[in-house]
Design a protein around this motif. Structure first.
Motif, PDB file in Angstrom:
ATOM      1  N   MET A   1       0.830  -1.205   0.000  1.00  0.00           N
ATOM      2  CA  MET A   1       0.000   0.000   0.000  1.00  0.00           C
ATOM      3  C   MET A   1       0.865   1.255   0.000  1.00  0.00           C
ATOM      4  O   MET A   1       1.939   1.280   0.569  1.00  0.00           O
ATOM      5  CB  MET A   1      -0.902  -0.003   1.244  1.00  0.00           C
ATOM      6  N   SER A   2       0.332   2.307  -0.595  1.00  0.00           N
ATOM      7  CA  SER A   2       1.057   3.571  -0.688  1.00  0.00           C
ATOM      8  C   SER A   2       0.550   4.563   0.341  1.00  0.00           C
ATOM      9  O   SER A   2       0.775   5.748   0.213  1.00  0.00           O
ATOM     10  CB  SER A   2       0.867   4.140  -2.091  1.00  0.00           C
ATOM     11  N   THR A   3      -0.132   4.115   1.367  1.00  0.00           N
ATOM     12  CA  THR A   3      -0.789   5.014   2.295  1.00  0.00           C
ATOM     13  C   THR A   3      -0.501   4.611   3.726  1.00  0.00           C
ATOM     14  O   THR A   3      -0.204   3.460   4.015  1.00  0.00           O
ATOM     15  CB  THR A   3      -2.312   4.988   2.056  1.00  0.00           C
ATOM     16  N   ALA A   4      -0.629   5.601   4.618  1.00  0.00           N
ATOM     17  CA  ALA A   4      -0.417   5.330   6.036  1.00  0.00           C
ATOM     18  C   ALA A   4      -1.660   4.734   6.678  1.00  0.00           C
ATOM     19  O   ALA A   4      -1.623   4.266   7.803  1.00  0.00           O
ATOM     20  CB  ALA A   4      -0.025   6.622   6.749  1.00  0.00           C
ATOM     21  N   MET A   5      -2.799   4.779   5.991  1.00  0.00           N
ATOM     22  CA  MET A   5      -4.017   4.203   6.544  1.00  0.00           C
ATOM     23  C   MET A   5      -3.833   2.704   6.718  1.00  0.00           C
ATOM     24  O   MET A   5      -3.190   2.056   5.916  1.00  0.00           O
ATOM     25  CB  MET A   5      -5.208   4.489   5.630  1.00  0.00           C
ATOM     26  N   SER A   6      -4.420   2.171   7.774  1.00  0.00           N
ATOM     27  CA  SER A   6      -4.268   0.733   8.027  1.00  0.00           C
ATOM     28  C   SER A   6      -5.597   0.167   8.505  1.00  0.00           C
ATOM     29  O   SER A   6      -5.736  -0.200   9.664  1.00  0.00           O
ATOM     30  CB  SER A   6      -3.165   0.494   9.064  1.00  0.00           C
ATOM     31  N   LEU A   7      -6.586   0.137   7.620  1.00  0.00           N
ATOM     32  CA  LEU A   7      -7.870  -0.454   7.966  1.00  0.00           C
ATOM     33  C   LEU A   7      -7.718  -1.964   8.039  1.00  0.00           C
ATOM     34  O   LEU A   7      -6.954  -2.565   7.275  1.00  0.00           O
ATOM     35  CB  LEU A   7      -8.917  -0.078   6.910  1.00  0.00           C
ATOM     36  N   SER A   8      -8.437  -2.572   8.942  1.00  0.00           N
ATOM     37  CA  SER A   8      -8.325  -4.018   9.111  1.00  0.00           C
ATOM     38  C   SER A   8      -8.903  -4.735   7.902  1.00  0.00           C
ATOM     39  O   SER A   8      -9.782  -4.213   7.211  1.00  0.00           O
ATOM     40  CB  SER A   8      -9.078  -4.451  10.373  1.00  0.00           C
ATOM     41  N   PRO A   9      -8.423  -5.953   7.631  1.00  0.00           N
ATOM     42  CA  PRO A   9      -8.977  -6.738   6.521  1.00  0.00           C
ATOM     43  C   PRO A   9     -10.483  -6.954   6.657  1.00  0.00           C
ATOM     44  O   PRO A   9     -11.193  -7.033   5.660  1.00  0.00           O
ATOM     45  CB  PRO A   9      -8.208  -8.065   6.619  1.00  0.00           C
ATOM     46  N   GLU A  10     -10.970  -7.048   7.902  1.00  0.00           N
ATOM     47  CA  GLU A  10     -12.399  -7.261   8.124  1.00  0.00           C
ATOM     48  C   GLU A  10     -13.216  -6.068   7.647  1.00  0.00           C
ATOM     49  O   GLU A  10     -14.270  -6.224   7.014  1.00  0.00           O
ATOM     50  CB  GLU A  10     -12.676  -7.512   9.616  1.00  0.00           C
ATOM     51  N   ARG A 175     -13.348  -4.115 -10.345  1.00  0.00           N
ATOM     52  CA  ARG A 175     -13.604  -4.238  -8.906  1.00  0.00           C
ATOM     53  C   ARG A 175     -12.339  -4.162  -8.052  1.00  0.00           C
ATOM     54  O   ARG A 175     -12.442  -4.082  -6.826  1.00  0.00           O
ATOM     55  CB  ARG A 175     -14.329  -5.559  -8.611  1.00  0.00           C
ATOM     56  N   THR A 176     -11.173  -4.219  -8.644  1.00  0.00           N
ATOM     57  CA  THR A 176      -9.932  -4.141  -7.863  1.00  0.00           C
ATOM     58  C   THR A 176      -8.903  -3.309  -8.612  1.00  0.00           C
ATOM     59  O   THR A 176      -8.949  -3.206  -9.850  1.00  0.00           O
ATOM     60  CB  THR A 176      -9.326  -5.545  -7.616  1.00  0.00           C
ATOM     61  N   PRO A 177      -7.950  -2.718  -7.899  1.00  0.00           N
ATOM     62  CA  PRO A 177      -6.854  -2.012  -8.572  1.00  0.00           C
ATOM     63  C   PRO A 177      -6.074  -2.908  -9.521  1.00  0.00           C
ATOM     64  O   PRO A 177      -5.599  -2.447 -10.561  1.00  0.00           O
ATOM     65  CB  PRO A 177      -5.983  -1.520  -7.404  1.00  0.00           C
ATOM     66  N   ASP A 178      -5.931  -4.189  -9.185  1.00  0.00           N
ATOM     67  CA  ASP A 178      -5.211  -5.107 -10.071  1.00  0.00           C
ATOM     68  C   ASP A 178      -5.958  -5.300 -11.388  1.00  0.00           C
ATOM     69  O   ASP A 178      -5.337  -5.384 -12.453  1.00  0.00           O
ATOM     70  CB  ASP A 178      -5.016  -6.465  -9.391  1.00  0.00           C
ATOM     71  N   GLU A 179      -7.287  -5.383 -11.333  1.00  0.00           N
ATOM     72  CA  GLU A 179      -8.069  -5.495 -12.568  1.00  0.00           C
ATOM     73  C   GLU A 179      -7.892  -4.243 -13.423  1.00  0.00           C
ATOM     74  O   GLU A 179      -7.810  -4.323 -14.655  1.00  0.00           O
ATOM     75  CB  GLU A 179      -9.544  -5.702 -12.251  1.00  0.00           C
ATOM     76  N   ILE A 237      -1.433   4.335 -11.044  1.00  0.00           N
ATOM     77  CA  ILE A 237      -2.892   4.241 -11.065  1.00  0.00           C
ATOM     78  C   ILE A 237      -3.351   3.182 -10.064  1.00  0.00           C
ATOM     79  O   ILE A 237      -4.304   3.394  -9.301  1.00  0.00           O
ATOM     80  CB  ILE A 237      -3.402   3.920 -12.481  1.00  0.00           C
ATOM     81  N   ARG A 238      -2.652   2.060 -10.047  1.00  0.00           N
ATOM     82  CA  ARG A 238      -2.994   1.007  -9.087  1.00  0.00           C
ATOM     83  C   ARG A 238      -2.825   1.525  -7.651  1.00  0.00           C
ATOM     84  O   ARG A 238      -3.699   1.305  -6.802  1.00  0.00           O
ATOM     85  CB  ARG A 238      -2.117  -0.219  -9.331  1.00  0.00           C
ATOM     86  N   SER A 239      -1.720   2.223  -7.385  1.00  0.00           N
ATOM     87  CA  SER A 239      -1.481   2.754  -6.041  1.00  0.00           C
ATOM     88  C   SER A 239      -2.521   3.808  -5.663  1.00  0.00           C
ATOM     89  O   SER A 239      -2.999   3.839  -4.525  1.00  0.00           O
ATOM     90  CB  SER A 239      -0.075   3.357  -5.956  1.00  0.00           C
ATOM     91  N   ALA A 240      -2.864   4.681  -6.624  1.00  0.00           N
ATOM     92  CA  ALA A 240      -3.858   5.723  -6.353  1.00  0.00           C
ATOM     93  C   ALA A 240      -5.214   5.111  -6.025  1.00  0.00           C
ATOM     94  O   ALA A 240      -5.932   5.584  -5.127  1.00  0.00           O
ATOM     95  CB  ALA A 240      -3.972   6.655  -7.555  1.00  0.00           C
ATOM     96  N   LEU A 241      -5.585   4.069  -6.744  1.00  0.00           N
ATOM     97  CA  LEU A 241      -6.862   3.398  -6.479  1.00  0.00           C
ATOM     98  C   LEU A 241      -6.847   2.726  -5.105  1.00  0.00           C
ATOM     99  O   LEU A 241      -7.836   2.782  -4.363  1.00  0.00           O
ATOM    100  CB  LEU A 241      -7.151   2.368  -7.569  1.00  0.00           C
ATOM    101  N   GLU A 242      -5.732   2.096  -4.763  1.00  0.00           N
ATOM    102  CA  GLU A 242      -5.620   1.468  -3.440  1.00  0.00           C
ATOM    103  C   GLU A 242      -5.828   2.509  -2.344  1.00  0.00           C
ATOM    104  O   GLU A 242      -6.572   2.283  -1.384  1.00  0.00           O
ATOM    105  CB  GLU A 242      -4.249   0.802  -3.288  1.00  0.00           C
TER     106      GLU A 242
END
Length: 491
Positions: A1-10, A175-179, A237-242
């Motif tokens: 991830m390119s961000t400091a945010m750390s939301l849980s997987p849940e 539906r995903t940055p990878d897509e 673009i993938r990082s920005a979407l993440e």
């Protein structure tokens, strides 16, 4: 991830991203969309301009027929239905790099609609729909100078004004940055194969804006979207979407509301920033362009363009796998560009073993290119050189060690393989008598290993092969050597 945010997987799993991409592609025509000015990157500022692209009073646009051909070819390549009748419109907005005060584009009646691109996913292949492909002209470029805390000077280069563009708008199927990354990769491949654009992101000939929203999983209604601009690579673009997906989820989880806006990506900080509220279509006051008639693309014209369609990457990969018995991974590497695929096929048809040609490209060539930071088309070793190397290896005239050494020399000196081979001319020892003499010498010097072999430890044969290789300075024919060592040890 390119961000400091750390939301849980849940928490992340509670939401589904919805992504749509708008890709602007400059067409590789000699002249601009509606005038005769040169369509060329890198000229001195404001030198490729005329009354038409400057929007001077009394000037009239004339549509570039070559741009229509390229746009139609691109439409067909991404499986779009080309409309027989499309309309140019004026998209009205004021900005310093748009001297007319509007952009000639297409609105409710675009050139092409209802296309798709198939992309690989962990679960197989997914079809991403394409809403439309429409033609338009590019704006100029604003150049900023000065420090943020001092006076900021802006100059405008209008060379880019009027450059022919197509805008390709995807359905919100991603539906995903990878897509998103895979979609853009496949789209760029297709456009490069058709040669309608050079797709150079650094020069701005391919630009992408991403629309992204999130919604609770299972909800049909879309969430409020943000448009992310100023992204100059697929990786970013993938990082920005993440980042943007996590940002929106964090807003919602915190009890806030996502607002519709345009946001800019800051690669250095790895985050997006709010730029302005997002415009709606009615904000542009679209109306039909009065100086251009409807664009009629006849059935005869469409057939003529379809006849020029090259074999596209996905079809070519499948054919190479079937025709040359190579792996899908090999085929993906070899079809990275149309030119390289053409060179491979030329070499494969001339070589004794197309499979060995493919293996050399994958194992020896691409590894060295990565180490040197070079692209395939920058390789000092041509496909003709690869074919020669493959034949020499196939005929037993070069060992793998000798081949690696020659490849190293070619890359160090920037030379093609045939020239290096002709100069170095390493010879492989294929004389059975000479090899047997060396084998006897090694066996006599290593009685302990001989006993181990005869006691059942057959892997010790590799020790004797290695010792003879060292004695022969790497020139022993590997296949013959292995055969002779086994016979000697058995006897």
């Amino acid at each position: 991830m390119s961000t400091a945010m750390s939301l849980s997987p849940e928490i992340l799993a509670k939401y589904e991203p919805v992504i749509g991409l708008e890709v602007h592609v400059q067409l590789l025509t000699e002249t601009k969309a509606f005038c005769g000015c040169a369509n060329r990157f890198g000229s001195a500022p404001n030198t490729n301009v005329c009354p038409v692209c400057l929007g001077l009073p009394g000037s009239l646009p004339v549509l570039n027929a070559r741009a229509v051909e390229f746009a139609t070819l691109a439409s067909m390549a991404i499986n779009c239905q080309v409309n027989e009748r499309s309309i140019f419109a004026r998209k009205n907005y004021f900005y310093p790099d748009s001297p007319k005060g509007y952009q000639i584009s297409q609105f409710d009646k675009p050139l092409a609609e209802h296309g798709y691109i198939d992309v690989p996913t962990p679960n197989g292949t997914k079809r991403i729909g394409i809403t439309r492909l429409h033609m338009e002209e590019d704006a100029g470029k604003s150049l900023h100078d000065g420090q943020p805390d001092s006076n900021l000077y802006t100059s405008v280069d209008l060379n880019r004004c009027g450059t022919p563009l197509v805008e390709i708008v995807s359905e919100p199927d991603i539906r995903t940055p990878d897509e998103a990354y895979e979609y853009l990769t496949r789209l760029k491949e297709i456009l490069l194969y058709t040669a309608v654009s050079d797709c150079n992101m650094e020069e701005g000939s391919l630009r992408c804006d991403a629309n992204v929203s999130v919604r609770p999983r299972g909800q049909e209604k879309f969430g409020t979207k943000a448009e992310v601009k100023n992204v100059n690579s697929f990786r970013y673009i993938r990082s920005a979407l993440e980042y943007e997906i996590e940002r929106q989820i964090e807003v919602i989880e915190g009890g806030g509301r996502v607002v519709q806006e345009t946001r800019l990506w800051n690669a250095a900080e790895g985050r997006t920033y709010s730029m302005r509220s997002k415009e709606q279509a009615h904000d542009y006051r679209y109306f039909p362009e009065p100086d251009l008639p409807p664009l009629i693309v006849s059935a005869e014209f469409r057939a003529k363009i379809a006849a020029t369609m090259p074999e596209l990457p996905e079809a070519r990969r499948a054919r190479l796998v079937a025709e040359y018995e190579i792996t899908e991974q090999d085929a993906a590497t070899l079809t990275a560009t149309r030119a390289f695929a053409d060179q491979f096929e030329e070499a494969a048809k001339a070589a004794k073993s197309p499979k060995r040609v493919a293996n050399l490209v994958q194992s020896e060539l691409t590894m060295r290119l990565k180490l040197k930071g070079l692209e395939l088309e920058q390789s000092p070793i041509s496909m003709k050189g690869i074919a020669l190397a493959a034949d020499l290896a196939e005929e037993g005239k070069l060992s793998s060690k000798q081949l690696k050494q020659l490849f190293d020399i070619a890359f160090e000196n920037g030379e093609d393989f045939p020239a290096v081979y002709e100069r170095e001319k390493p010879q492989q020892i294929s004389d059975a008598g000479a090899l047997e003499t060396m084998i006897d010498e090694v066996i006599a010097a290593n009685p302990k290993q001989v006993e181990q072999y005869r006691a059942g430890k057959k892997t010790v044969a590799a020790f004797f092969v290695g010792q003879v290789m060292r004695l022969s300075k790497g020139q022993a024919n590997p296949a013959l050597l292995n055969e002779l060592v086994a016979k000697k040890l058995e006897n």
